[in-house]
Design a protein around this motif. Structure first.
Motif, PDB file in Angstrom:
ATOM      1  N   ARG A  41      13.868   4.631 -24.733  1.00 50.20           N
ATOM      2  CA  ARG A  41      13.354   5.667 -25.650  1.00 50.20           C
ATOM      3  C   ARG A  41      12.538   5.077 -26.798  1.00 50.20           C
ATOM      4  NH1 ARG A  41      18.660   8.982 -26.952  1.00 50.20           N
ATOM      5  NH2 ARG A  41      17.224  10.333 -28.123  1.00 50.20           N
ATOM      6  N   VAL A  42      12.746   3.796 -27.109  1.00 52.89           N
ATOM      7  CA  VAL A  42      11.907   3.118 -28.104  1.00 52.89           C
ATOM      8  C   VAL A  42      11.354   1.817 -27.500  1.00 52.89           C
ATOM      9  CG1 VAL A  42      12.885   4.130 -30.196  1.00 52.89           C
ATOM     10  CG2 VAL A  42      14.037   2.174 -29.147  1.00 52.89           C
ATOM     11  N   LYS A  72       8.861  -1.004 -29.127  1.00 58.26           N
ATOM     12  CA  LYS A  72       8.769  -0.845 -30.579  1.00 58.26           C
ATOM     13  C   LYS A  72       9.527  -1.968 -31.286  1.00 58.26           C
ATOM     14  CE  LYS A  72       8.321   4.217 -30.428  1.00 58.26           C
ATOM     15  NZ  LYS A  72       6.946   4.314 -30.917  1.00 58.26           N
ATOM     16  N   ASP A 107       7.134  -0.866 -36.231  1.00 58.60           N
ATOM     17  CA  ASP A 107       7.058   0.556 -35.892  1.00 58.60           C
ATOM     18  C   ASP A 107       8.142   1.403 -36.554  1.00 58.60           C
ATOM     19  OD1 ASP A 107       5.034   0.267 -33.583  1.00 58.60           O
ATOM     20  OD2 ASP A 107       6.641  -1.089 -32.970  1.00 58.60           O
ATOM     21  N   GLY A 121       2.372   7.000 -35.931  1.00 53.90           N
ATOM     22  CA  GLY A 121       3.483   6.991 -35.000  1.00 53.90           C
ATOM     23  C   GLY A 121       4.715   6.273 -35.515  1.00 53.90           C
ATOM     24  N   SER A 160       7.996   5.352 -37.843  1.00 55.85           N
ATOM     25  CA  SER A 160       9.098   6.183 -38.309  1.00 55.85           C
ATOM     26  C   SER A 160       9.920   5.436 -39.348  1.00 55.85           C
ATOM     27  CB  SER A 160       9.997   6.584 -37.134  1.00 55.85           C
ATOM     28  OG  SER A 160      11.115   7.323 -37.577  1.00 55.85           O
ATOM     29  N   SER A 206      12.386   7.625 -32.162  1.00 57.19           N
ATOM     30  CA  SER A 206      11.706   7.767 -30.876  1.00 57.19           C
ATOM     31  C   SER A 206      10.554   8.765 -30.952  1.00 57.19           C
ATOM     32  CB  SER A 206      12.700   8.241 -29.816  1.00 57.19           C
ATOM     33  OG  SER A 206      12.999   9.616 -29.990  1.00 57.19           O
ATOM     34  N   ASP A 207       9.726   8.750 -29.918  1.00 55.85           N
ATOM     35  CA  ASP A 207       8.621   9.699 -29.834  1.00 55.85           C
ATOM     36  C   ASP A 207       9.107  11.123 -29.559  1.00 55.85           C
ATOM     37  OD1 ASP A 207       6.866   7.656 -30.334  1.00 55.85           O
ATOM     38  OD2 ASP A 207       6.370   7.310 -28.222  1.00 55.85           O
ATOM     39  N   GLU A 208      10.375  11.281 -29.204  1.00 53.91           N
ATOM     40  CA  GLU A 208      10.939  12.620 -29.056  1.00 53.91           C
ATOM     41  C   GLU A 208      10.874  13.388 -30.378  1.00 53.91           C
ATOM     42  OE1 GLU A 208      14.918  12.002 -27.694  1.00 53.91           O
ATOM     43  OE2 GLU A 208      14.250  10.668 -26.093  1.00 53.91           O
ATOM     44  N   ARG A 215       8.422  13.019 -32.649  1.00 61.33           N
ATOM     45  CA  ARG A 215       7.103  12.648 -33.173  1.00 61.33           C
ATOM     46  C   ARG A 215       6.563  13.619 -34.214  1.00 61.33           C
ATOM     47  NH1 ARG A 215       2.873  13.999 -28.227  1.00 61.33           N
ATOM     48  NH2 ARG A 215       3.680  16.088 -27.706  1.00 61.33           N
ATOM     49  N   TYR A 216       7.072  14.847 -34.224  1.00 62.07           N
ATOM     50  CA  TYR A 216       6.634  15.807 -35.244  1.00 62.07           C
ATOM     51  C   TYR A 216       7.764  16.191 -36.196  1.00 62.07           C
ATOM     52  CZ  TYR A 216       2.670  16.224 -32.068  1.00 62.07           C
ATOM     53  OH  TYR A 216       1.588  15.950 -31.264  1.00 62.07           O
TER      54      TYR A 216
END
Length: 286
Positions: free
Chosen positions: A3-4, A7, A97, A142, A144, A260-262, A264-265
């Motif tokens: 999931r990462v 990164k 990241d 991107g 976090s 994670s990109d899950e 992303r927003y």
């Protein structure tokens, strides 16, 4: 899994407890780790802090997942030391990241001397800002940022019988309140760059901070020398769910999601991992 993947995560307070758990959990999902910890005691903090061998064990556990790790004994109160640790990681991994500003102390029952206040504000608040500010020049779209808050951030700090008697304990709550507001505003500033910032708020967590004589005394002030067994029931009063504490991995799973990109927003959030502790506290003030 993964999931990462690919990164790189910079984690403070990584020698044990939540920080170690975050490092291992992110590594299990594919991240390389830059891990820092003070690895020595702070006088006003009544329970022992991590040691160099604890940081080495974190490194061993991360490497056992197949990922790489760079470690540094560094003080979050010194931004130059944070920058040096990040530079060491950048030399090894080439990028950054994820930032997990996790290092924290709880100098409760240190008496009225203000040093406990200064120490907890220095580590828990300014230390988090130092870690984040040292990392910011190296973060791109991107990325976090995740800070460790606490359910203490939602408590009323003025409900004490003897105001001023425990500056270290009061300072802990103030630091977590201020971290919450700081990350909220940082998220607003960084959003245009597509960099996210969030806070994770654990309730009682099964680490050395909670499992300490001073914490037992706070939860069982009616006893002269309370033990874990004496305090365990009192620990459960803080959560709506009938448990005394959460485990570090419960918090790490939230950190993983936010890293994670899950997510992303997802930015500017105050994510509670508190077994309903906030809900219970709110019911007291209705």
């Amino acid at each position: 899994m993964g999931r990462v993947e690919g990164k790189v995560a910079f984690i403070t307070g990584a020698a044990r407890g939540q920080g170690r758990s975050h490092a291992v959990r992110l590594a299990e999902e594919g991240a390389d780790i830059i891990a820092v910890d003070l690895c020595r005691d702070i006088e006003t903090n009544k329970y022992p802090l991590a040691r160099p061998e604890d940081l080495k064990e974190t490194a061993r556990l991360v490497e056992a997942t197949g990922r790489r790790i760079v470690t540094a004994e560094a003080d979050v109160r010194e931004i130059a030391q944070m920058s040096a640790a990040i530079d060491q990681g950048l030399e090894a991994f080439g990028k950054l990241d994820i930032v997990v500003a996790n290092a924290g102390i709880m100098p409760i029952l240190g008496g009225p001397n203000m040093q406990g206040w200064l120490d907890v504000i220095g580590v828990n608040l300014m230390g988090a800002q130092n870690a984040i500010h040292a990392a910011l020049p190296h973060l791109t779209a991107g990325a976090s940022i995740i800070a460790t808050g606490s359910t203490a951030a939602f408590m009323q700090n003025d409900i004490v019988e003897n105001p001023g008697a425990d500056p270290g304990g009061a300072g802990y709550t103030v630091a977590k309140m201020m971290i919450s507001q700081y990350i909220h505003e940082l998220a607003r500033v960084l959003s245009a760059q597509m960099i996210r910032a969030n806070v994770v708020h654990p309730t009682n967590c099964n680490t050395a901070m909670l499992q300490s004589d001073s914490m037992y005394q706070i939860f069982r002030p009616d006893l002269e020398n309370p033990t874990l067994e004496d305090a365990k029931g009192a620990f459960g009063v803080q959560q709506a769910m009938p448990i005394p504490w959460v485990e570090p991995v419960d918090v790490s799973n939230a950190v993983l999601y936010l890293a994670s990109d899950e997510a992303r927003y997802v930015t500017g959030t105050q994510m509670r991992v508190d077994a309903g502790g906030y809900l219970k506290m709110q019911s007291f003030h209705v």
